[in-house]
Design a protein around this motif. Structure first.
Motif, PDB file in Angstrom:
ATOM      1  N   SER A   8     132.167  31.468  94.031  1.00 54.59           N
ATOM      2  CA  SER A   8     132.314  30.127  93.475  1.00 54.59           C
ATOM      3  C   SER A   8     133.193  29.280  94.377  1.00 54.59           C
ATOM      4  O   SER A   8     133.852  29.764  95.302  1.00 54.59           O
ATOM      5  CB  SER A   8     132.918  30.186  92.076  1.00 54.59           C
ATOM      6  OG  SER A   8     134.256  30.647  92.138  1.00 54.59           O
ATOM      7  N   GLN A  30     132.351  33.541  83.078  1.00 58.45           N
ATOM      8  CA  GLN A  30     132.348  32.091  83.046  1.00 58.45           C
ATOM      9  C   GLN A  30     131.030  31.626  82.441  1.00 58.45           C
ATOM     10  O   GLN A  30     129.966  32.093  82.805  1.00 58.45           O
ATOM     11  CB  GLN A  30     132.500  31.524  84.464  1.00 58.45           C
ATOM     12  CG  GLN A  30     133.771  31.986  85.158  1.00 58.45           C
ATOM     13  CD  GLN A  30     135.020  31.502  84.453  1.00 58.45           C
ATOM     14  OE1 GLN A  30     135.306  30.315  84.455  1.00 58.45           O
ATOM     15  NE2 GLN A  30     135.754  32.410  83.839  1.00 58.45           N
ATOM     16  N   THR A  41     126.101  33.718  85.980  1.00 63.38           N
ATOM     17  CA  THR A  41     127.405  34.136  86.470  1.00 63.38           C
ATOM     18  C   THR A  41     127.487  35.648  86.400  1.00 63.38           C
ATOM     19  O   THR A  41     127.153  36.249  85.372  1.00 63.38           O
ATOM     20  CB  THR A  41     128.529  33.526  85.622  1.00 63.38           C
ATOM     21  OG1 THR A  41     128.496  32.107  85.730  1.00 63.38           O
ATOM     22  CG2 THR A  41     129.888  34.013  86.095  1.00 63.38           C
ATOM     23  N   TYR A  75     127.860  39.754  82.790  1.00 64.30           N
ATOM     24  CA  TYR A  75     127.143  38.588  83.309  1.00 64.30           C
ATOM     25  C   TYR A  75     126.873  37.611  82.183  1.00 64.30           C
ATOM     26  O   TYR A  75     126.962  37.957  80.989  1.00 64.30           O
ATOM     27  CB  TYR A  75     125.804  39.010  83.949  1.00 64.30           C
ATOM     28  CG  TYR A  75     124.737  39.367  82.929  1.00 64.30           C
ATOM     29  CD1 TYR A  75     123.752  38.438  82.559  1.00 64.30           C
ATOM     30  CD2 TYR A  75     124.724  40.614  82.300  1.00 64.30           C
ATOM     31  CE1 TYR A  75     122.790  38.761  81.617  1.00 64.30           C
ATOM     32  CE2 TYR A  75     123.779  40.931  81.362  1.00 64.30           C
ATOM     33  CZ  TYR A  75     122.804  40.008  81.012  1.00 64.30           C
ATOM     34  OH  TYR A  75     121.857  40.313  80.065  1.00 64.30           O
ATOM     35  N   PRO A  93     132.974  34.222  89.657  1.00 66.32           N
ATOM     36  CA  PRO A  93     134.184  33.432  89.411  1.00 66.32           C
ATOM     37  C   PRO A  93     135.292  33.863  90.367  1.00 66.32           C
ATOM     38  O   PRO A  93     135.203  34.921  90.989  1.00 66.32           O
ATOM     39  CB  PRO A  93     134.540  33.794  87.968  1.00 66.32           C
ATOM     40  CG  PRO A  93     134.023  35.186  87.804  1.00 66.32           C
ATOM     41  CD  PRO A  93     132.756  35.240  88.622  1.00 66.32           C
ATOM     42  N   ASN A 106     127.795  24.206  91.072  1.00 63.14           N
ATOM     43  CA  ASN A 106     126.733  25.205  91.008  1.00 63.14           C
ATOM     44  C   ASN A 106     125.385  24.597  91.343  1.00 63.14           C
ATOM     45  O   ASN A 106     124.518  25.256  91.933  1.00 63.14           O
ATOM     46  CB  ASN A 106     126.696  25.840  89.619  1.00 63.14           C
ATOM     47  CG  ASN A 106     127.755  26.921  89.456  1.00 63.14           C
ATOM     48  OD1 ASN A 106     128.628  27.080  90.313  1.00 63.14           O
ATOM     49  ND2 ASN A 106     127.675  27.651  88.374  1.00 63.14           N
ATOM     50  N   THR A 154     130.158  38.735  86.647  1.00 61.69           N
ATOM     51  CA  THR A 154     131.594  38.987  86.625  1.00 61.69           C
ATOM     52  C   THR A 154     131.950  40.047  87.663  1.00 61.69           C
ATOM     53  O   THR A 154     131.085  40.746  88.202  1.00 61.69           O
ATOM     54  CB  THR A 154     132.048  39.470  85.244  1.00 61.69           C
ATOM     55  OG1 THR A 154     131.507  40.780  85.011  1.00 61.69           O
ATOM     56  CG2 THR A 154     131.572  38.525  84.136  1.00 61.69           C
TER      57      THR A 154
END
Length: 543
Positions: free
Chosen positions: A170, A215, A247, A122, A207, A188, A249
């Protein structure tokens, strides 16, 4: 124009329209004939000279560029419309940087306790308003995080996210929305705004599964500090009740869901096409840390007073960004990013628009016109964010913004793309103005570049003010001339590079046409009986 890396991919097209030429009003012919190619070239030559060192906000060279604009305003007879009787409006820019070692996420459920790894599982967006924050809350998956009833899409329908941290996909669903809607809803910031309205207390965005690694990260993000002390900007979470934005992951999500063995594509299949609601049992305990730096810059604001006793208290705004990116990585031995097209040409255009207004002998504009050169566009639309949130005139009296950013005057201008105009009655105004000049109003030929959210008109849209940005259309008089290829070649080889200099790439006759069109748009708005309004079906309409 703000770099594409600050935006998100989109799809869709603007409405296409082709309009025949109509007769230009007599009293406008002489003033428009006086729009000068030499004046445009002279302004660009000064602002894009090497001694300006790329006009980075906070530097002596940006101040020098501001002094030049102020001197031109004074020469033209524009009234100071900044602060304290001056042309300047102070803008405090806040840089916020995440401190990785002060950030942590501990996830616990009935079956597992685990600590996620920052930068691998993250990242956390720097918090512009709270240096240290913490939260403990359950997690819930909320699709794309889009609530847009007018577009018949609501990821939150039937979902209770109050007091919870939402995990979102996203971007937006493919091929579902129009170009400008896609550009807006994919940001965002828009997702955070919608999560806040649903009562969420945190937001993590996933992402695309094809993108490797996290990201974002501990890099610097910028916003502006409003007079009330609150920070604002594209990357700013303005809501105290939203304790974390970041974010997550696919690796991090796999751990949380107890499925670390699954690939990102396998996890995505569970989320994108779930056969049943996605359940994420457990609670996350999160801590965040942020450090701040500040620098001071300014917008430059001049006023052309209206002639109508009542309408003069309303304002049409012209914007162009004065800044560029300064000195950077050398390319072929050149490290000065001059920004001749981006955006010395836009500043030059506004100075010629102001001159055209001041040369009117008859039929002066009924509404007042503000010429606003903003700072920090390349840092994230900062100067326009500050002005749109805290204008030097009453916000409710601003009826429209006409933005000019990198006109890209490379070839004869025969067609134009009015980004954002389709959402309001401004489209009819553009059509009328284009008709006077025999220009075709065209669709967006670069929808994946999300240009609608990448320049200063977007700051006004977010404040409920109808706005637009005129870009080049691809119409040519020679079917063998590849205008699209010319623009793409310029973008690839010169955009945000030291080679964006005053050189033979400029077509100043096209620049004259660009000035005339933007002047006519604002002039028509300034003299209309009614102020521009949003179309009821637009997602930006408040009703």
């Amino acid at each position: 124009m703000i770099h594409r890396s600050l935006s998100i991919l989109l799809s869709g097209l603007l409405v296409t329209a082709c309009w025949g030429q109509s007769s230009l009003p007599k009293h406008l012919k002489k003033p428009l004939d006086k729009v000068s190619a030499e004046a445009l070239k002279s302004h660009i030559a000064y602002l894009a000279d090497n001694r300006m060192k790329g006009r980075l906000p906070g530097t002596p060279e940006f101040d020098l560029a501001g002094q030049y604009v102020e001197a031109e305003f004074k020469k033209l007879g524009l009234e100071p419309a900044g602060e304290n009787g001056t042309y300047r409006q102070k803008v405090v820019i806040r840089t916020a940087k995440t401190i990785p070692e002060q950030n942590s996420i501990h996830f616990h459920s009935a079956t597992q306790h685990l600590d996620l790894e920052y930068g691998k599982d993250y990242t956390v967006q720097a918090d512009f308003n709270v240096a240290r924050n913490q939260i403990e809350a359950p997690l819930v998956f909320a699709g794309y995080g889009i609530s847009a009833p007018k577009l018949k899409h609501d990821d939150y329908a039937g979902l209770d996210v109050k007091g919870k941290i939402v995990i979102l996909l996203s971007r937006v669903p493919e091929n579902k929305f129009g170009s400008t809607e896609t550009a807006h809803l994919a940001t965002n910031r828009a997702k955070v705004d919608m999560a806040y309205k649903q009562g969420a207390v945190g937001v993590f965005v996933m992402p695309p599964p094809t993108v490797g690694g996290p990201q974002g990260g501990p890099g610097s993000v910028r916003g502006v500090v409003l007079p009330n002390g609150k920070a604002e900007g594209r990357g700013v979470n303005p809501y105290p009740s939203i304790k974390v934005v970041g974010t997550l992951t696919w690796a991090g999500l796999g751990k949380i869901m107890g499925k670390p063995e699954l690939s990102s594509r396998e996890l995505a299949a569970l989320l994108y096409n779930p056969s049943a609601p996605v359940v994420i049992p457990g609670t996350a305990r999160i801590q965040t840390g942020t450090v701040y730096e500040h620098l001071e810059s300014f917008n430059v604001v001049g006023k052309i007073p209206g002639s109508d006793p009542v309408l003069k208290d309303e304002y049409v705004v012209h914007t162009a960004h004065l800044d560029h990116v300064g000195i950077g990585r050398p390319v072929n031995g050149d490290s000065i990013y001059n920004g001749a097209h981006d955006n010395a040409s836009g500043v030059a255009s506004l100075l010629e628009i102001a001159k055209t207004y001041q040369s009117l002998k008859k039929e002066r504009p009924k509404r007042s016109v503000l010429i606003v050169m903003v700072t920090g566009e390349e840092m994230g639309l900062l100067g326009s964010t500050y002005f749109a949130n805290n204008p030097t005139v009453p916000k409710e009296k601003i009826v429209a913004d006409v933005n000019t950013d990198m006109p890209t005057i490379l070839a004869p201008l025969l067609g134009v793309v009015p980004l954002g105009a389709e959402h309001s009655t401004l489209m009819a105004t553009v059509q009328k103005a284009a008709g006077y000049l025999g220009l075709e109003v065209m669709q967006d030929h670069m929808p994946t570049e999300v240009r609608f959210v990448r320049s200063d008109q977007y700051s006004f849209v977010l404040q409920g003010i109808p706005a637009l940005h005129i870009k080049y259309g691809l119409k040519t008089s020679d079917p063998n001339f590849d205008l699209d290829g010319l623009i793409k070649d310029f973008t690839k080889n010169n955009y945000h590079k030291p080679s964006d200099e005053l050189n033979g790439s400029f077509n100043f006759e096209a620049g004259r046409t660009y000035v005339k069109l933007n002047f006519l748009i604002s002039y028509l708005v300034a003299n209309a009986a009614e102020r521009p309004t949003w179309k009821p079906e637009s997602i930006f309409a408040t009703n």
